[in-house]
Design a protein around this motif. Structure first.
Motif, PDB file in Angstrom:
ATOM      1  N   ILE A  35       0.841  -1.202   0.000  1.00 54.25           N
ATOM      2  CA  ILE A  35       0.000   0.000   0.000  1.00 54.25           C
ATOM      3  C   ILE A  35       0.870   1.243   0.000  1.00 54.25           C
ATOM      4  O   ILE A  35       0.594   2.221  -0.721  1.00 54.25           O
ATOM      5  N   GLU A  36       1.933   1.226   0.774  1.00 58.82           N
ATOM      6  CA  GLU A  36       2.848   2.361   0.825  1.00 58.82           C
ATOM      7  C   GLU A  36       3.747   2.398  -0.401  1.00 58.82           C
ATOM      8  O   GLU A  36       4.084   3.469  -0.909  1.00 58.82           O
ATOM      9  N   CYS A  37       4.109   1.221  -0.895  1.00 52.77           N
ATOM     10  CA  CYS A  37       5.025   1.134  -2.035  1.00 52.77           C
ATOM     11  C   CYS A  37       4.428   1.765  -3.293  1.00 52.77           C
ATOM     12  O   CYS A  37       5.136   2.409  -4.068  1.00 52.77           O
ATOM     13  N   VAL A  38       3.117   1.582  -3.510  1.00 49.13           N
ATOM     14  CA  VAL A  38       2.499   2.142  -4.718  1.00 49.13           C
ATOM     15  C   VAL A  38       2.361   3.654  -4.650  1.00 49.13           C
ATOM     16  O   VAL A  38       1.987   4.287  -5.641  1.00 49.13           O
ATOM     17  N   GLN A  39       2.692   4.225  -3.497  1.00 51.37           N
ATOM     18  CA  GLN A  39       2.586   5.674  -3.341  1.00 51.37           C
ATOM     19  C   GLN A  39       3.945   6.373  -3.292  1.00 51.37           C
ATOM     20  O   GLN A  39       4.023   7.575  -3.047  1.00 51.37           O
ATOM     21  N   GLU A  45      12.972   5.454  -2.655  1.00 50.98           N
ATOM     22  CA  GLU A  45      11.907   4.948  -1.800  1.00 50.98           C
ATOM     23  C   GLU A  45      11.415   3.595  -2.298  1.00 50.98           C
ATOM     24  O   GLU A  45      11.141   2.679  -1.508  1.00 50.98           O
ATOM     25  N   ALA A  46      11.301   3.470  -3.619  1.00 54.37           N
ATOM     26  CA  ALA A  46      10.854   2.211  -4.212  1.00 54.37           C
ATOM     27  C   ALA A  46      11.818   1.076  -3.873  1.00 54.37           C
ATOM     28  O   ALA A  46      11.395  -0.049  -3.578  1.00 54.37           O
ATOM     29  N   VAL A  47      13.103   1.371  -3.909  1.00 52.00           N
ATOM     30  CA  VAL A  47      14.115   0.369  -3.573  1.00 52.00           C
ATOM     31  C   VAL A  47      13.958  -0.091  -2.130  1.00 52.00           C
ATOM     32  O   VAL A  47      14.015  -1.294  -1.832  1.00 52.00           O
ATOM     33  N   GLU A  48      13.751   0.862  -1.233  1.00 53.80           N
ATOM     34  CA  GLU A  48      13.621   0.527   0.183  1.00 53.80           C
ATOM     35  C   GLU A  48      12.391  -0.331   0.457  1.00 53.80           C
ATOM     36  O   GLU A  48      12.444  -1.293   1.229  1.00 53.80           O
ATOM     37  N   LYS A 103       8.819  -5.200  -7.047  1.00 54.49           N
ATOM     38  CA  LYS A 103      10.022  -5.285  -7.879  1.00 54.49           C
ATOM     39  C   LYS A 103       9.850  -4.495  -9.171  1.00 54.49           C
ATOM     40  O   LYS A 103      10.766  -3.787  -9.610  1.00 54.49           O
ATOM     41  N   ARG A 104       8.672  -4.579  -9.771  1.00 53.53           N
ATOM     42  CA  ARG A 104       8.416  -3.856 -11.005  1.00 53.53           C
ATOM     43  C   ARG A 104       8.392  -2.342 -10.782  1.00 53.53           C
ATOM     44  O   ARG A 104       8.861  -1.577 -11.620  1.00 53.53           O
ATOM     45  N   ILE A 105       7.830  -1.922  -9.654  1.00 46.74           N
ATOM     46  CA  ILE A 105       7.838  -0.493  -9.336  1.00 46.74           C
ATOM     47  C   ILE A 105       9.268   0.002  -9.217  1.00 46.74           C
ATOM     48  O   ILE A 105       9.625   1.076  -9.716  1.00 46.74           O
ATOM     49  N   MET A 106      10.111  -0.790  -8.557  1.00 46.74           N
ATOM     50  CA  MET A 106      11.521  -0.421  -8.395  1.00 46.74           C
ATOM     51  C   MET A 106      12.242  -0.381  -9.738  1.00 46.74           C
ATOM     52  O   MET A 106      12.981   0.564 -10.034  1.00 46.74           O
ATOM     53  N   LEU A 107      12.022  -1.375 -10.577  1.00 45.92           N
ATOM     54  CA  LEU A 107      12.740  -1.475 -11.840  1.00 45.92           C
ATOM     55  C   LEU A 107      12.254  -0.477 -12.884  1.00 45.92           C
ATOM     56  O   LEU A 107      13.052   0.096 -13.630  1.00 45.92           O
ATOM     57  N   TYR A 108      10.937  -0.270 -12.940  1.00 37.79           N
ATOM     58  CA  TYR A 108      10.364   0.545 -14.005  1.00 37.79           C
ATOM     59  C   TYR A 108      10.366   2.037 -13.706  1.00 37.79           C
ATOM     60  O   TYR A 108      10.378   2.857 -14.631  1.00 37.79           O
ATOM     61  N   ALA A 180       3.857   5.029 -24.917  1.00 37.66           N
ATOM     62  CA  ALA A 180       3.685   3.577 -25.011  1.00 37.66           C
ATOM     63  C   ALA A 180       4.482   2.838 -23.938  1.00 37.66           C
ATOM     64  O   ALA A 180       4.039   1.794 -23.429  1.00 37.66           O
ATOM     65  N   ILE A 181       5.651   3.368 -23.596  1.00 37.16           N
ATOM     66  CA  ILE A 181       6.480   2.726 -22.567  1.00 37.16           C
ATOM     67  C   ILE A 181       5.780   2.771 -21.212  1.00 37.16           C
ATOM     68  O   ILE A 181       5.771   1.780 -20.464  1.00 37.16           O
ATOM     69  N   GLU A 182       5.170   3.911 -20.913  1.00 38.19           N
ATOM     70  CA  GLU A 182       4.444   4.027 -19.650  1.00 38.19           C
ATOM     71  C   GLU A 182       3.241   3.096 -19.621  1.00 38.19           C
ATOM     72  O   GLU A 182       2.900   2.543 -18.570  1.00 38.19           O
ATOM     73  N   VAL A 183       2.606   2.925 -20.755  1.00 35.58           N
ATOM     74  CA  VAL A 183       1.476   1.999 -20.842  1.00 35.58           C
ATOM     75  C   VAL A 183       1.924   0.597 -20.427  1.00 35.58           C
ATOM     76  O   VAL A 183       1.277  -0.075 -19.616  1.00 35.58           O
ATOM     77  N   ILE A 184       3.041   0.164 -20.984  1.00 30.15           N
ATOM     78  CA  ILE A 184       3.562  -1.169 -20.688  1.00 30.15           C
ATOM     79  C   ILE A 184       3.924  -1.286 -19.208  1.00 30.15           C
ATOM     80  O   ILE A 184       3.587  -2.278 -18.543  1.00 30.15           O
ATOM     81  N   LYS A 185       4.594  -0.274 -18.674  1.00 28.01           N
ATOM     82  CA  LYS A 185       5.015  -0.293 -17.275  1.00 28.01           C
ATOM     83  C   LYS A 185       3.817  -0.413 -16.331  1.00 28.01           C
ATOM     84  O   LYS A 185       3.771  -1.286 -15.458  1.00 28.01           O
TER      85      LYS A 185
END
Length: 215
Positions: A35-39, A45-48, A103-108, A180-185
């Motif tokens: 819940i916190e990660c998506v914000q 912050e995403a890495v943490e 992981k995807r939030i961190m990578l993308y 388009a890249i953001e769409v995929i992410k």
């Protein structure tokens, strides 16, 4: 002694309930974090948050391994070995999907997370709450079948709500996002959250099957 032949014939079902309850609690912890990660607003912050969720995922793996070992070492189990293994492995799937989302939030590093991400994360957390309650009642399954069924039914209700949110998110994404890249992410990130609610519902279906078999 553990290697004593007679020990293998003693009922040890009490070992399984704490382990499965532990997995459910890990799902709650991971869902609180997502819940916190998506914000998050920046990559650091995403890495943490990913590290914290990964730690929970490792805890779940440890518990899953313990359950597997107990299944091999215990002669008398409270439910069929296949049911216990299927239940615990599907619970592990929920945590794996939460971890996959982080992981995807961190990578993308998406530019902006949509409001639908927060809603889906809340659905994951809501599912986790019902999972904890359902698992906590397994040791008295025959006495509280109606209560357990209700918890499992709620997992299905949440999954349908998550499906609706995800579908509307996709419609809006394809209509309004020009990158388009953001769409995929974003599609990939939110899909993992939606899949986590699917996995939670699958846990509920397994438990309902167990109710039919053992109550």
């Amino acid at each position: 002694m553990k290697n004593n032949l007679f020990d293998r014939f003693k009922p040890k079902e009490n070992k399984f309930y704490p382990l499965m309850s532990g997995m459910a609690e890990v799902i709650v912890a991971a869902s609180d974090l997502i819940i916190e990660c998506v914000q998050v607003t920046n990559h650091n912050e995403a890495v943490e948050y990913y590290k914290k969720i990964k730690e929970q995922e490792r805890k779940a793996d440890t518990l899953q391994n313990q359950i597997f070992e107990e299944l091999n070492e215990t002669f008398i189990t409270p439910f069929d070995r296949e049911d216990i293994n299927h239940l615990s492995s599907t619970m592990d799937d929920v945590i794996d999907l939460i971890n996959s989302c982080a992981k995807r939030i961190m990578l993308y590093s998406p530019k902006v997370m949509p409001e639908a991400a927060a809603r889906l994360a809340m659905f994951v957390r809501e599912s986790a709450g019902f999972l904890v309650q359902a698992i906590a009642e397994l040791d008295v399954l025959k006495k509280n079948t109606n209560k357990i069924k209700e918890y499992c039914e709620q997992l299905g209700v949440i999954e349908k709500k998550a499906d609706d949110v995800y579908e509307h998110f996709l419609i809006d994404l394809f209509e309004n996002e020009k990158d388009a890249i953001e769409v995929i992410k974003l599609k990939d990130i939110l899909h993992e959250l939606e899949r986590a609610t699917d996995a939670a519902e699958a846990v509920g279906k397994i438990i309902k099957t167990m109710i039919v078999k053992y109550s």
